[in-house]
Every structure is written in structure tokens, then in C-alpha cells.
Design a protein around this motif. Structure first.
Motif, short mmCIF file in Angstrom:
data_model
loop_
_atom_site.label_atom_id
_atom_site.label_comp_id
_atom_site.label_asym_id
_atom_site.label_seq_id
_atom_site.Cartn_x
_atom_site.Cartn_y
_atom_site.Cartn_z
N GLN B 100 -44.26 52.11 -22.98
CA GLN B 100 -43.16 51.29 -22.46
C GLN B 100 -43.29 51.12 -20.95
OE1 GLN B 100 -39.52 53.04 -23.93
NE2 GLN B 100 -40.23 52.76 -26.03
N ALA B 101 -43.62 52.20 -20.27
CA ALA B 101 -43.76 52.13 -18.81
C ALA B 101 -44.95 51.26 -18.44
CB ALA B 101 -43.91 53.53 -18.22
N ARG B 104 -44.29 47.72 -19.20
CA ARG B 104 -43.00 47.27 -18.67
C ARG B 104 -42.21 46.55 -19.76
NH1 ARG B 104 -46.69 47.32 -15.02
NH2 ARG B 104 -47.69 45.47 -15.80
N ASN B 105 -42.15 47.19 -20.92
CA ASN B 105 -41.48 46.59 -22.07
C ASN B 105 -40.78 47.67 -22.88
OD1 ASN B 105 -40.81 45.31 -24.50
ND2 ASN B 105 -42.53 43.89 -24.29
N PRO B 106 -39.44 47.63 -22.93
CA PRO B 106 -38.71 48.69 -23.64
C PRO B 106 -38.90 48.63 -25.16
CG PRO B 106 -37.20 47.02 -22.82
CD PRO B 106 -38.55 46.68 -22.28
N ALA B 242 -44.14 51.07 -13.83
CA ALA B 242 -42.96 50.56 -14.53
C ALA B 242 -42.08 49.76 -13.57
CB ALA B 242 -42.16 51.72 -15.13
N VAL B 243 -42.08 50.13 -12.29
CA VAL B 243 -41.29 49.38 -11.32
C VAL B 243 -41.94 48.02 -11.05
CG1 VAL B 243 -40.41 49.33 -8.96
CG2 VAL B 243 -40.37 51.47 -10.25
N ASP B 244 -43.22 48.02 -10.73
CA ASP B 244 -43.93 46.76 -10.50
C ASP B 244 -45.41 47.04 -10.33
OD1 ASP B 244 -44.04 43.88 -9.79
OD2 ASP B 244 -44.78 44.67 -7.89
N ARG B 292 -33.59 57.80 -21.72
CA ARG B 292 -33.19 56.95 -20.59
C ARG B 292 -31.68 56.84 -20.48
NH1 ARG B 292 -36.40 52.87 -22.22
NH2 ARG B 292 -38.52 53.37 -21.67
N GLU B 297 -33.76 56.36 -15.58
CA GLU B 297 -34.96 55.57 -15.84
C GLU B 297 -36.25 56.21 -15.32
OE1 GLU B 297 -35.24 52.77 -17.48
OE2 GLU B 297 -33.12 52.56 -17.90
N TYR B 354 -31.33 39.45 -20.28
CA TYR B 354 -31.83 39.23 -18.91
C TYR B 354 -33.32 38.96 -18.79
CZ TYR B 354 -31.88 44.34 -19.37
OH TYR B 354 -32.02 45.61 -19.80
N THR B 355 -34.08 39.04 -19.84
CA THR B 355 -35.46 38.60 -19.72
C THR B 355 -35.79 37.65 -20.85
OG1 THR B 355 -36.10 40.61 -20.84
CG2 THR B 355 -36.51 40.52 -18.47
#
Lengths: 266, 357
Positions: B100-101, B104-106, B242-244, B292, B297, B354-355
């Protein structure tokens, strides 16, 4: 031009060339840039002129296909990524974080080059992160999830993250693009203060030509992947130079109130 | 002068005190991890005791001293099985958190990304061609499942990646297609394999944590422990990723190397768990998500916590699987899917807000 011979070059790009794929057209075509220590420099140019690619090359995020980048005289290829991250902070144009990290968590990631893999941030790191948030006037965002912030607020958080890195040099890719009037001025004021008080070095990609004169020390105008003009803001922000760089004969530049105003006639 | 000094010193320690006290939730990740692990280990202990207690035959402590049969039931069957559930659950939990990290996808987890499917196909091929064989001391099924898992994670990632970004929708679609193709492959292999091996594949695809003795567990741990260690060592890199991704690279993370290590470690772990227990879905989805919600997070907190909670979760799921039908037994994968499917759909709905998928 305004070559001050006793100014130290912190980051130097020599004859940089870059294409995103083998056989693809080159985006950067033999650009040479010197980021001088303790100076505010700007990278300007038309959309698609290669500014962002050039600043990524200088940040060490892309490897040039020809030419080299030197950090304090040492080829960047010989500097470890961690060492580089302690000295140079890079802020991309946009950051789209999926998980709802708080603004403070994001700013704290800027401390990672200073801590080890096995240690969490200490109180000192936390203080540095909070000071960075305060510096960009974003203390109130501290506990907010970044996924809920506006584009401008996210840009402030990214900036704070870079400041928390406590680098020698900031490489900022359009940091003011989503900022409002007040925060845009605040950003320039803060960069000026960092330079004057701490000798901070910065290279800023921007389309805000009116911000440059007189606060910036040096401007590089990029056209088609090459440095088309460079010098003090007053030297570059001239109608004949800008018309050439932007390919637009409607560009106007006027000095008033001690600044140079630039716009394109409608 | 000295009073001036006193004043600044006082102000400094005041500031330190303030930063230590203020906002304990979002700030000190280290303290949060310690507190979280404390609670989770307690929960794990309770889950272990419950799982050991329940079953077709309730645990009878007195009989353990006197009755040889009861002793075998407990030490030969019950204890290894609970341990197996813990080992597999911990593995799936930590892999889910890592994937996931990294993506970047839960919604990423071994099942949704097709990693389990690839592992299953690899294992089926191995069984069809004679499972008992060993290459350099390793069971062929492990090696084949690892290869299948590895292949599918690379294919899925390549398909979903365009330049610098991983498209979340493409990632999941590629995973779904991978799973479907792998499942079809398993069916075809079953069809062409001889009868006894086909039956073996069928029994294995249903998946079970049934185990006799500790031999198999030790052999699994030989592969799993290195995988666990690699993933947990990468927790900080994964936090930054995971942040960017671009920011992570600018902060000194060697993105390519970290990604490759996560591929290999995840494939190894998923391959081995699939080879032993079949595909057990959604553990890697529910567990990191619960962590989480409870503890925030920070991936450096989420990964070790998912490891511990994953173990507890699968132990409990397996306890339900063992006892729900009385004498019979449900596949534990069915229990986790029944619990995980709705969670997946809920997450999907939430993410859409939101995405753009």
C-alpha cells in the motif's frame, strides 16, 4: 555580465543534456548554470522550455545524458543521495499524497536525511519542523490531513518540509504557482531573509517575472533547453530579451516603484 | 548578562517541554509505535490463548498431564496450527502495509494486485509436475510459487506505471486480470494433470492452515524471516515513498533499489504463504487499514503494527473457521474474504471521494 569572481559556486551544471527516453527529442540541450552560494537565482522561460527538467537535473533526481552536475565542486554522481539531501532541498511543482498524513508528518519527513533508519525524530527534529511551518506562516495547518488542504496550502507544507531539511540550497519548482498575493510576497520575503541572515542559496523556477527585480541576484532565461540569457534581473528583464525567450513580441517591461513589471499586451 | 542568559535558557527548556507535551497524536511517532505495539501484543496474547482454547475439542488443561492423546492433539496439531495462522497472518499483514505504501494505494494487497494469483499458478504448475521434488534443498512448490508471485508483481507494476506515476485504477485492473488469468491457468492445469495430482491441486487451492508438527513451520520461517526483516528495514523508505515518490528521491531514498527489494521480499513472503496455505485474501487489506485508523498514517508505525495485528487477526479467523461448523471446517480464506470484501468496497467508495480511480 555581473560575474563576481570571488563568489563561490555551490551547484554547477555543465553543458547538460537530457532526453526522457532513448531517441526522444532532447528537453535540455547543452545548458550551463551556476547556482552561487548565498544568492537568489531564478530560472524563467516559456512552458515546455526545459526549466523543470533542468532543476531536476541540478537536484540529482535525473541523470544527464551528457555533461555533469557539481555540488561544491564534487561531481554529484560521487555524492551519496543522503549527503545530497542534507545539503540540497528540492520542492516539486505538485505533490499529490493519497494517504491523509498530517501536515506536521509531511514536514517531519524533511528531517529524514538527518536521522538514521532506526531512529524516530527527536524533540529537536520536531522543533525544526514546527519552526519551518511557522516560517511559511502555516502553523495552523499542523494537525490537518494534507489530503484536505488546498493546492496553495499544500505548497506551503512542501516548502516547510524543504526548510525543515535545513539545507544549504533550496531548489524550488514554481513554489508560488498556487499561492495567493499575500503568501507569494511572504515567500519572497522569507527567501530574502534566509539569504541575508543565513546565507541561504536558492534557485527558483517561476513564471512571476515581477517578483524578480530587485530581490533576486541572478536570472537564467531558458529557451528550448538552452540558456538564452543570463544576468542580473534588470539585464534579463528587457523587452527585446523576453520577446526572444518567450517568442512573444507583445511582452512589455517597465520600471516603477523600484521594481520591474512585466506583462504581455492583450 | 547572567539574568539574560537565564531567561533564554528558561525559554528554551519551556519550548522543549511544550513540544513534548503538545499534540501527542500527530507528533512523536516513536512513542506512538511503542504504545501501539504494547496494546497489539496484549491483543495477540489474548488471541493466541483463545485460538488455543477453542476447537472441535475444547482444550482440557488437566488432560494434558495425563492423556497422551490429548497431548498430541495440543502439541502436534493445535499449537502448530495456531502458530501457522500467526506466521501467515503476520506475513500478509506486513506485505499489505508495504504494498500500500509503495503503490500509494490503500486498496493494494497481495490478492488485489494479483500476487497471490501468480503464486497460486506457480504452485499449481509445480504440483502438476511432481511436487515432492526439491531443488538444492528447497521444496519446488515454494520456489515455483515465489517465481509466479514475483512475475505477476512485476507485470502488474509495469502495466500500471506510466513515466513517474502509477495509475491507481490501472494497477488494480491489471491485478484483477492477472488473478483471472492465473485462476484460468490453474483450472487448465488441473484439467490436464492426472487424477491424483488434480485432486491435490484442488485441495490445495481451497487452502488450509492444517499442519502436523512444526517441521513445515521451521522450513517456512527460513524464507519468511529474511523477507520480514527486509520489509521492516525498509519501513522508513516506504514512509517517504507513501508521502510522495519524487520527494522521497530528493530526501535521499534510492527509489529503484527500495522498490526492487519490496518486490522480491513481498513475492518471497506471498509465494511461501500461498504455497503452504493457498490464497488467503484481504488480510493484507483489512489489517493495515485497521492499524491506520487506530494509530495514524506513519508507515514506520503501520508496518510493525500490521505484522502483529495480522498474526492475531488470522489466528482468530482460523479459530472461527475451525469451530463454526462444529465437526467440519470452513476454509479460512472464506472467512477472511467474507470479512474483507465489504471492507474493500467501503474503502473503494471512500477513496472515490477524493481521488479519481
Amino acid at each position: 555580465m555581473s560575474a563576481d569572481t570571488n563568489v563561490e559556486t555551490l551547484i554547477e551544471g555543465r553543458d547538460l543534456r537530457f532526453a526522457y527516453a532513448e531517441g526522444a527529442p532532447e528537453v535540455v540541450r547543452g545548458a550551463s548554470v551556476r547556482v552561487e552560494r548565498g544568492r537568489l537565482s531564478a530560472l524563467v522561460g516559456a512552458n515546455g522550455s526545459g526549466k523543470s527538467t533542468l532543476i531536476r537535473l541540478l537536484a540529482g533526481l535525473l541523470k544527464p545524458s551528457a555533461g555533469e552536475v557539481l555540488l561544491g565542486g564534487v561531481p554529484l554522481a560521487r555524492v551519496s543521495p543522503r549527503e545530497r539531501a542534507r545539503r540540497v532541498a528540492y520542492v516539486p511543482q505538485g505533490v499529490s499524497t493519497v494517504f491523509p498524513f498530517t501536515a506536521l508528518e509531511v514536514v517531519l519527513t524533511g528531517r529524514s536525511p538527518h536521522t538514521t533508519r532506526f531512529r524516530f525524530e527527536t524533540g529537536r527534529d520536531l522543533d525544526a519542523a514546527r519552526a519551518a511551518l511557522a516560517a511559511v506562516d502555516a502553523t495552523h495547518l499542523e494537525a490537518r490531513p494534507v489530503t484536505e488542504l488546498s493546492g496553495g496550502e499544500r505548497q506551503l507544507v512542501s516548502l516547510a518540509r524543504a526548510l525543515a531539511q535545513e539545507p544549504e540550497c533550496l531548489l524550488l519548482d514554481e513554489p508560488s504557482a498556487a499561492l495567493d498575493l499575500k503568501h507569494r510576497a511572504g515567500l519572497i520575503r522569507h527567501l530574502r531573509r534566509l539569504r541575508d541572515e543565513q546565507g541561504m542559496t536558492a534557485l527558483v523556477v517561476t513564471h512571476d517575472l515581477t517578483l524578480l527585480d530587485p530581490d533576486f541576484d541572478r536570472v537564467y532565461a531558458i529557451g528550448k533547453g538552452e540558456v538564452a540569457a543570463e544576468g542580473a534581473p534588470a539585464e534579463v528583464l528587457r523587452e527585446e530579451v523576453l520577446a526572444e525567450v518567450y517568442g512573444d513580441e507583445h511582452v512589455r517591461a517597465r520600471r516603477a516603484f523600484g521594481r520591474t513589471f512585466v506583462w504581455s499586451e492583450l | 548578562m547572567s539574568s539574560e542568559l537565564m531567561k533564554t535558557k528558561g525559554a528554551g527548556s519551556d519550548l522543549a517541554l511544550q513540544s513534548a507535551v503538545r499534540d501527542p497524536n500527530s507528533a512523536a511517532a516513536g512513542r506512538r509505535l511503542r504504545r501501539a505495539l504494547g496494546w497489539l501484543f496484549l491483543f495477540l496474547l489474548v488471541s493466541t490463548l483463545v485460538s488455543l482454547w477453542v476447537g472441535y475439542r475444547r482444550l482440557d488443561l488437566a488432560a494434558l498431564w495425563t492423556d497422551e492423546g490429548a497431548r498430541f492433539l495440543f502439541f502436534g496439531l493445535r499449537l502448530p496450527r495456531v502458530l501457522m495462522a500467526g506466521v501467515v497472518g503476520a506475513s500478509l499483514g506486513v506485505v499489505g502495509a508495504a504494498l500500500q505504501a509503495m503503490f500509494r494505494n490503500p486498496l493494494a494487497e497481495p490478492l488485489t494486485l494479483g500476487v497471490s494469483g501468480g503464486g497460486a499458478l506457480g504452485a499449481s504448475v509445480a504440483i502438476a509436475f511432481g511436487a515432492g521434488a526439491k531443488v538444492a534443498g528447497l521444496p519446488v512448490v515454494f520456489v515455483a510459487a515465489f517465481a509466479g508471485a514475483c512475475l505477476s508483481v512485476v507485470v502488474v507494476y509495469r502495466l500500471a506505471r506510466t513515466g513517474a506515476t502509477v495509475l491507481p485504477g490501472a494497477l488494480l485492473l491489471a491485478g484483477v486480470v492477472m488473478n483471472t488469468v492465473a485462476a484460468a491457468g490453474v483450472v487448465v492445469i488441473q484439467y490436464f494433470a492426472d487424477y491424483s495430482r488434480a485432486l491435490q491441486i484442488l485441495r490445495w487451492t481451497i487452502g488450509s492452515l492444517d499442519v502436523v508438527g512444526f517441521d513445515l513451520i521451521w522450513r517456512m520461517l527460513l524464507f519468511l524471516v529474511p523477507g520480514w526483516v527486509v520489509l521492516l528495514l525498509l519501513a522508513r523508505d516506504l514512509h517517504l515513498l507513501a508521502v510522495d515518490e519524487e520527494t522521497a528521491a530528493a530526501l535521499g531514498v534510492n527509489v529503484r533499489r527500495s522498490e526492487r527489494l519490496v518486490y522480491v521480499a513481498s513475492s518471497l513472503i506471498v509465494g511461501v504463504t500461498v504455497a503452504v496455505g493457498g490464497t488467503i485474501g484481504f488480510v493484507g487489506l483489512i489489517v493495515p487499514h485497521a492499524v491506520r485508523l487506530l494509530f495514524g498514517e506513519d508507515v514506520r508505525v503501520v508496518m510493525p503494527c500490521s505484522f502483529v495485528l495480522g498474526a492475531a487477526f488470522l489466528m482468530l479467523a482460523d479459530a472461527v473457521a475451525r469451530t463454526a461448523l462444529g465437526a467440519g471446517e470452513l476454509p479460512v480464506g472464506a472467512i477472511t474474504a467474507l470479512a474483507g470484501g465489504p471492507v474493500f468496497l467501503w474503502l473503494l467508495r471512500r477513496q472515490q471521494r477524493y481521488t479519481a480511480l
